[in-house]
Design a protein around this motif. Sequence first.
Motif, PDB file in Angstrom:
ATOM      1  N   HIS A 125       0.800  -1.197   0.000  1.00 45.64           N
ATOM      2  CA  HIS A 125       0.000   0.000   0.000  1.00 45.64           C
ATOM      3  C   HIS A 125       0.847   1.268   0.000  1.00 45.64           C
ATOM      4  O   HIS A 125       0.545   2.244  -0.665  1.00 45.64           O
ATOM      5  N   LEU A 146      -3.039   3.079  11.455  1.00 46.91           N
ATOM      6  CA  LEU A 146      -3.386   4.338  10.807  1.00 46.91           C
ATOM      7  C   LEU A 146      -4.645   4.897  11.416  1.00 46.91           C
ATOM      8  O   LEU A 146      -4.960   6.060  11.278  1.00 46.91           O
ATOM      9  N   THR A 147      -5.370   4.036  12.062  1.00 46.83           N
ATOM     10  CA  THR A 147      -6.616   4.455  12.710  1.00 46.83           C
ATOM     11  C   THR A 147      -6.418   4.490  14.206  1.00 46.83           C
ATOM     12  O   THR A 147      -5.457   3.973  14.726  1.00 46.83           O
ATOM     13  N   LEU A 204       1.417   8.252   3.137  1.00 43.15           N
ATOM     14  CA  LEU A 204       0.079   8.080   2.571  1.00 43.15           C
ATOM     15  C   LEU A 204      -0.555   9.438   2.262  1.00 43.15           C
ATOM     16  O   LEU A 204      -1.074   9.663   1.168  1.00 43.15           O
ATOM     17  N   ARG A 208      -1.384  11.758  -1.329  1.00 39.37           N
ATOM     18  CA  ARG A 208      -2.748  12.179  -1.692  1.00 39.37           C
ATOM     19  C   ARG A 208      -2.923  13.693  -1.597  1.00 39.37           C
ATOM     20  O   ARG A 208      -4.042  14.188  -1.516  1.00 39.37           O
ATOM     21  N   GLN A 291      -4.026  13.883  10.263  1.00 40.11           N
ATOM     22  CA  GLN A 291      -4.355  14.277   8.890  1.00 40.11           C
ATOM     23  C   GLN A 291      -4.842  15.717   8.880  1.00 40.11           C
ATOM     24  O   GLN A 291      -5.704  16.084   9.668  1.00 40.11           O
ATOM     25  N   ARG A 398     -10.733  23.831   2.401  1.00 40.01           N
ATOM     26  CA  ARG A 398     -11.669  23.123   1.516  1.00 40.01           C
ATOM     27  C   ARG A 398     -13.038  23.786   1.488  1.00 40.01           C
ATOM     28  O   ARG A 398     -13.938  23.317   0.813  1.00 40.01           O
TER      29      ARG A 398
ATOM     30  N   GLY B  10     -14.069   2.381   7.867  1.00 35.71           N
ATOM     31  CA  GLY B  10     -12.943   1.535   7.471  1.00 35.71           C
ATOM     32  C   GLY B  10     -11.624   2.262   7.654  1.00 35.71           C
ATOM     33  O   GLY B  10     -11.595   3.468   7.911  1.00 35.71           O
ATOM     34  N   ASP B  11     -10.552   1.517   7.501  1.00 38.48           N
ATOM     35  CA  ASP B  11      -9.206   2.047   7.711  1.00 38.48           C
ATOM     36  C   ASP B  11      -8.876   3.130   6.669  1.00 38.48           C
ATOM     37  O   ASP B  11      -9.544   3.250   5.645  1.00 38.48           O
ATOM     38  N   SER B  12      -7.827   3.868   6.946  1.00 32.46           N
ATOM     39  CA  SER B  12      -7.370   4.888   5.994  1.00 32.46           C
ATOM     40  C   SER B  12      -6.987   4.254   4.667  1.00 32.46           C
ATOM     41  O   SER B  12      -6.372   3.182   4.648  1.00 32.46           O
ATOM     42  N   SER B  13      -7.337   4.927   3.611  1.00 36.94           N
ATOM     43  CA  SER B  13      -6.880   4.603   2.252  1.00 36.94           C
ATOM     44  C   SER B  13      -7.381   3.259   1.719  1.00 36.94           C
ATOM     45  O   SER B  13      -6.803   2.723   0.781  1.00 36.94           O
ATOM     46  N   VAL B  14      -8.436   2.722   2.305  1.00 37.11           N
ATOM     47  CA  VAL B  14      -8.986   1.484   1.745  1.00 37.11           C
ATOM     48  C   VAL B  14      -9.878   1.786   0.544  1.00 37.11           C
ATOM     49  O   VAL B  14     -10.249   0.886  -0.206  1.00 37.11           O
ATOM     50  N   ARG B  32      -6.633  10.888  -4.524  1.00 38.99           N
ATOM     51  CA  ARG B  32      -7.791  11.515  -3.871  1.00 38.99           C
ATOM     52  C   ARG B  32      -7.338  12.050  -2.525  1.00 38.99           C
ATOM     53  O   ARG B  32      -6.660  11.347  -1.773  1.00 38.99           O
ATOM     54  N   SER B  34      -7.156  13.170   1.339  1.00 41.40           N
ATOM     55  CA  SER B  34      -7.618  12.512   2.565  1.00 41.40           C
ATOM     56  C   SER B  34      -8.909  13.171   3.044  1.00 41.40           C
ATOM     57  O   SER B  34      -9.074  14.384   2.928  1.00 41.40           O
ATOM     58  N   GLY B  67     -10.786   7.863   7.752  1.00 39.28           N
ATOM     59  CA  GLY B  67     -10.262   6.626   8.317  1.00 39.28           C
ATOM     60  C   GLY B  67      -9.284   6.837   9.438  1.00 39.28           C
ATOM     61  O   GLY B  67      -9.154   6.021  10.334  1.00 39.28           O
ATOM     62  N   GLN B  68      -8.582   7.963   9.387  1.00 45.48           N
ATOM     63  CA  GLN B  68      -7.525   8.159  10.377  1.00 45.48           C
ATOM     64  C   GLN B  68      -7.972   9.019  11.541  1.00 45.48           C
ATOM     65  O   GLN B  68      -7.151   9.447  12.332  1.00 45.48           O
ATOM     66  N   THR B  92      -5.790  -5.973  -0.454  1.00 49.14           N
ATOM     67  CA  THR B  92      -4.338  -6.152  -0.556  1.00 49.14           C
ATOM     68  C   THR B  92      -3.643  -5.905   0.787  1.00 49.14           C
ATOM     69  O   THR B  92      -2.424  -5.987   0.874  1.00 49.14           O
ATOM     70  N   ILE B  93      -4.424  -5.563   1.788  1.00 50.60           N
ATOM     71  CA  ILE B  93      -3.826  -5.314   3.107  1.00 50.60           C
ATOM     72  C   ILE B  93      -4.575  -6.118   4.169  1.00 50.60           C
ATOM     73  O   ILE B  93      -5.737  -5.829   4.487  1.00 50.60           O
ATOM     74  N   ASP B  95      -4.304  -6.315   7.367  1.00 49.96           N
ATOM     75  CA  ASP B  95      -4.710  -5.612   8.575  1.00 49.96           C
ATOM     76  C   ASP B  95      -6.003  -4.826   8.419  1.00 49.96           C
ATOM     77  O   ASP B  95      -6.709  -4.563   9.385  1.00 49.96           O
ATOM     78  N   SER B  96      -6.287  -4.443   7.210  1.00 46.52           N
ATOM     79  CA  SER B  96      -7.484  -3.611   7.024  1.00 46.52           C
ATOM     80  C   SER B  96      -8.758  -4.411   7.272  1.00 46.52           C
ATOM     81  O   SER B  96      -9.790  -3.849   7.624  1.00 46.52           O
ATOM     82  N   LYS B  99      -9.305  -4.282  10.937  1.00 47.38           N
ATOM     83  CA  LYS B  99      -9.896  -2.985  11.287  1.00 47.38           C
ATOM     84  C   LYS B  99     -11.385  -2.978  10.948  1.00 47.38           C
ATOM     85  O   LYS B  99     -12.207  -2.461  11.703  1.00 47.38           O
TER      86      LYS B  99
END
Lengths: 530, 227
Positions: A125, A146-147, A204, A208, A291, A398, B10-14, B32, B34, B67-68, B92-93, B95-96, B99
């Motif tokens: 990722h 991350l959370t 991350l 973005r 963030q 924003r 859901g987790d960040s960046s999923v 995109r 955050s 997510g964060q 692909t992750i 851990d997600s 979460k």
Amino acid sequence: MNDYLLQKVIQKYPNRDQLIQEGIWEGNIYKIQSNSDSDPDSDTNSNSLSFLDNDNCGNRAFTSFDRRTRGWIWKTLVLTVLENETNFLNAGYLNNNIDLLLVPIISSNYSSNNTNTHSITTTNHHKRISSLELPIKKLSQGIRRLTPHETYIHPLRQSSNQHHHHDHNYNSNRIHSIHQYDNHDDDDETDSLNLQETLEIIDLDLSRLIIDDIFREPKVNAEMRQILFNYLVHLSLQKNNNSTHIITTGNTSHCGIGGTLNNINVSINNNNHNMKYDHLDLYSLKYYYKQGFHEILGLIFLQIYDPVTTNKESYMKNTLVVFETLMNQIEPIFYNEANLIQWEETIFARMLEQCSPKIYKLFYNETNTATTENNDITRNRHFNMIWLIRWTRLLFLRELPMEKVYIIWDHLLTFTFPIKIYMASLIVMIILHLNDILLSEVDDEECVDSDDLIEIMLHIKEQPCIINLNPVKVCKLAGSLTQIWYSQNFDNIKSLIIDKITKKQQPSKIDPYRRRMEEKLRQRVQQSLK
Amino acid sequence: MLQFKLVLLGDSSVGKSSIVNRFVKDTFDEFRESTIGAAFLSQSIKIKDPKTNQDVIIKFEIWDTAGQERYKSLAPMYYRNANAALVVYDITIADSLLKAKSWVNELKEKVGNSTDDNDNDNDNNNNNNNLVIHLVGNKLDLVEDDPEMRSVATEDAVKYSTDENLLFKEVSAKTDFNIKEVFQTIGEKLYEIRQKELDNNNNKQNKGEINISLPRPSTNDSTSCCS
């Protein structure tokens, strides 16, 4: 063209005070025209303009500064205060006495606090980390962090109690209470990340960051990463107040504006003019990235970045100092959840109530909350946090068109007022500007759907009235409101609102029946003319 | 038209925002920004009433969360009054998915608790059994390009979904695979639940059980004063 604007600004405002007073707060700097034939001072009289709207005549907005000029303005506002200092950490950067820390590379060889480390496969990722194929220390809990940590005590419950307390002692304690919320360390404790987690989320977010294409460039990305990391190290030291990390030989001092480590003795070794980071264990520090940091930094970097210079350290340090100076005021309040909630209760909501009880009632509708159980009262009471988080953490980035954001940030960077009060004033002013939309969207004031309000507040950029919003007037009126709020002379708030706002809004308050009649009459006349 | 609130967790960046934007705007951005706090979008779909075969419009009010968000204390504000939750993970992750499971647990636990409160108000919208939870494994396109990238086996997610009584699909916001189907399924499920509620109420009235409590104004009822 660019140089012309910059030269013009420098000529007109040779020192910082003039730039702040005459240029920014008087709004004259925004009247400088790129066309050298025009006389900027012969522009419209701001008193003739309608409330928070751009002037109708001419339809000219504000001077659109190029990045170089805006970068000069921001550097002048923030850096000139520190230039002549010798002891402040930030001054150390500016005087090239301190080098930026390099971002450490995470490897399996490193063992923090003698804990076991393991090599794990990197996540696909995070392309930057994975592409380097570095062995990364395994997270002990096995979950990518991350959370957030789960919390067991609901801070809203706490703050709800505090709110009732404030209600009882409202008049006497209002101002007193607003100064009392700088000690919510619990948030910080649960919010901390280790180095690996921090670098993951930074990578991350930077991947973005889409406010400009330059952030796609690997070089820029690496520089942003390094600046952000340096800020996070300072923030960590600040929060943990751990002076053992720092050598304290030589001159030491506490920092004022632009300072970094308020409670830490910062030293610059006078022998070699380099700050000693030797004893700083970057791997064991707790980091507090959230963030939003990256976007604030991105906008500042964009103004100060110099693609042609060979001395990239210079603009990186300048960016760091401007960013850190701003964040010193923003981060403790708006990026700390408990403090943000308290800010909402004790400053924002109260200010809105004083300025417009009618709109306050929409946002803090008691009938909406009264029917639910205690937990829901707490939740509903803070539903405005959903939009306020983005408004406050990104400083309108924003919410408003970029040109207006720049002007608001010009005012914020003068640090004329404490940002926590001034931000509340700015938001209240913008809400008052949205008055008609809010009242028209909400069919029944007694039965307000909070989701509708949130939707409006998360999409104000799309409102036509925002295009006409005059940011200079917003900033000016918000400044007046901040002063009044500080002086606690709440009668003055009413007069400010009535004089400056309500009267100006009168034309739009025509009886709808009368308007409809007029429209019909107009149509008949047009038809008869055909 | 029926209106339902749907929240994405859901987790960040999923790919939560990407899923929403694909569904609402039919667009996909490789990069995109955050999500800070939350974002709000709405979209309507058409479903068929299985009994009458007539079209029914369903409008989703979609809350896309960050997510964060470091503190989960504000999360209840996002899923307050939600009728459906889309819990997203990245296939692909590994851990997600963990979460995502924690989000499912939280929803079942917290929304369940708040439902008890709401029952006092005769609000059936948020009955724990009625909260539709759809687990979604995103980024299927990456796995199609390179099967080795898969970190979460489909079978594991299917088993978990079955055990927890969740709806489940693997999707790709990038290629638009299964995105509309997810929302269509949720819409149909919500409609089915709504019809059952109506039938139950009608049965009660036919049996002479008169429900004297007035329904609380709800954002989800288009006929209410607050719709």
